[in-house]
Design a protein around this motif. Structure first.
Motif, PDB file in Angstrom:
ATOM      1  N   ASN A  82      -2.318   4.904  -3.912  1.00 58.59           N
ATOM      2  CA  ASN A  82      -3.780   4.849  -3.613  1.00 58.59           C
ATOM      3  C   ASN A  82      -4.556   5.823  -4.689  1.00 58.59           C
ATOM      4  O   ASN A  82      -3.579   6.126  -5.908  1.00 58.59           O
ATOM      5  CB  ASN A  82      -3.999   5.636  -2.241  1.00 58.59           C
ATOM      6  CG  ASN A  82      -3.380   7.102  -2.401  1.00 58.59           C
ATOM      7  OD1 ASN A  82      -3.023   7.608  -3.414  1.00 58.59           O
ATOM      8  ND2 ASN A  82      -3.277   7.752  -1.165  1.00 58.59           N
ATOM      9  N   ASN A  83      -5.536   6.083  -4.738  1.00 60.27           N
ATOM     10  CA  ASN A  83      -6.122   6.905  -6.074  1.00 60.27           C
ATOM     11  C   ASN A  83      -5.331   8.079  -6.308  1.00 60.27           C
ATOM     12  O   ASN A  83      -5.748   8.372  -7.401  1.00 60.27           O
ATOM     13  CB  ASN A  83      -7.858   7.107  -5.404  1.00 60.27           C
ATOM     14  CG  ASN A  83      -8.478   5.730  -5.466  1.00 60.27           C
ATOM     15  OD1 ASN A  83      -8.100   4.724  -6.004  1.00 60.27           O
ATOM     16  ND2 ASN A  83      -9.494   5.802  -4.814  1.00 60.27           N
TER      17      ASN A  83
ATOM     18  N   GLU B 266       0.606  -1.152  -0.163  1.00 57.55           N
ATOM     19  CA  GLU B 266      -0.008  -0.067   0.004  1.00 57.55           C
ATOM     20  C   GLU B 266       0.799   1.261  -0.038  1.00 57.55           C
ATOM     21  O   GLU B 266       0.275   2.305  -0.109  1.00 57.55           O
ATOM     22  CB  GLU B 266      -0.879   0.204   1.163  1.00 57.55           C
ATOM     23  CG  GLU B 266      -1.958  -1.175   1.256  1.00 57.55           C
ATOM     24  CD  GLU B 266      -2.808  -1.242   2.379  1.00 57.55           C
ATOM     25  OE1 GLU B 266      -3.240   0.115   3.075  1.00 57.55           O
ATOM     26  OE2 GLU B 266      -3.398  -2.063   2.632  1.00 57.55           O
TER      27      GLU B 266
ATOM     28  N   TRP C 242       2.234   6.710  -1.088  1.00 58.38           N
ATOM     29  CA  TRP C 242       1.039   5.619  -1.038  1.00 58.38           C
ATOM     30  C   TRP C 242       0.474   5.210  -2.660  1.00 58.38           C
ATOM     31  O   TRP C 242       0.314   6.063  -3.321  1.00 58.38           O
ATOM     32  CB  TRP C 242      -0.047   6.421  -0.283  1.00 58.38           C
ATOM     33  CG  TRP C 242       0.213   6.665   1.250  1.00 58.38           C
ATOM     34  CD1 TRP C 242       0.528   7.795   1.879  1.00 58.38           C
ATOM     35  CD2 TRP C 242      -0.013   5.691   2.219  1.00 58.38           C
ATOM     36  NE1 TRP C 242       0.874   7.457   3.132  1.00 58.38           N
ATOM     37  CE2 TRP C 242       0.499   6.159   3.474  1.00 58.38           C
ATOM     38  CE3 TRP C 242      -0.336   4.352   2.194  1.00 58.38           C
ATOM     39  CZ2 TRP C 242       0.335   5.525   4.583  1.00 58.38           C
ATOM     40  CZ3 TRP C 242      -0.431   3.503   3.534  1.00 58.38           C
ATOM     41  CH2 TRP C 242      -0.269   4.233   4.343  1.00 58.38           C
TER      42      TRP C 242
ATOM     43  N   GLU D 140      -2.854   7.178  -8.564  1.00 59.25           N
ATOM     44  CA  GLU D 140      -2.973   6.133  -9.777  1.00 59.25           C
ATOM     45  C   GLU D 140      -3.172   6.603 -10.843  1.00 59.25           C
ATOM     46  O   GLU D 140      -3.831   7.758 -10.972  1.00 59.25           O
ATOM     47  CB  GLU D 140      -4.429   5.431  -9.325  1.00 59.25           C
ATOM     48  CG  GLU D 140      -4.587   4.132 -10.212  1.00 59.25           C
ATOM     49  CD  GLU D 140      -5.643   3.376  -9.930  1.00 59.25           C
ATOM     50  OE1 GLU D 140      -6.009   2.576 -10.801  1.00 59.25           O
ATOM     51  OE2 GLU D 140      -6.158   3.304  -8.666  1.00 59.25           O
TER      52      GLU D 140
END
Length: 101
Positions: free
Chosen positions: A63-64, A49, A61, A67
């Motif tokens: 994460n969205n 993560e 991170w 991304e």
């Protein structure tokens, strides 16, 4: 377990790309969820993560926010996008200390 699409992430500092596999579905038999949100699922693979950028060595991170779409990566670089690695214990400690500054 059905594998999902490969997810791609962009380092916020240098713009280097990392990839991470995903799952479409999996077996949660004997899974336990603890009060802090941690999920122990012995039949599911784990994916990182948080990772370290191999180019600039900054932590970020997966994460969205980081991304990106596969189409945002130049086609000549797509074959050479490395998978994100889990951090070592020392790297986790260093990341925690760096975030407290």
């Amino acid at each position: 377990m059905l594998p999902g699409p490969t997810l791609y992430f962009k380092c916020p500092d240098c713009g280097n790309f990392l990839s991470n596999p995903s799952l479409m579905s999996g077996n949660t038999l004997h899974a336990k969820i603890y009060s802090d949100g941690y999920r122990y699922a012995p039949h599911l693979p784990k994916f990182p993560e948080i990772s370290i950028c191999p180019k600039c060595e900054s932590f970020f991170w997966l994460n969205n926010e980081s991304e990106i779409k596969k189409s945002d990566i130049p086609s000549e670089e797509l074959d050479y996008v490395p998978f994100a690695d889990f951090l070592s214990f020392a790297e986790y400690v260093f990341a925690l200390k760096a975030s407290m500054r």
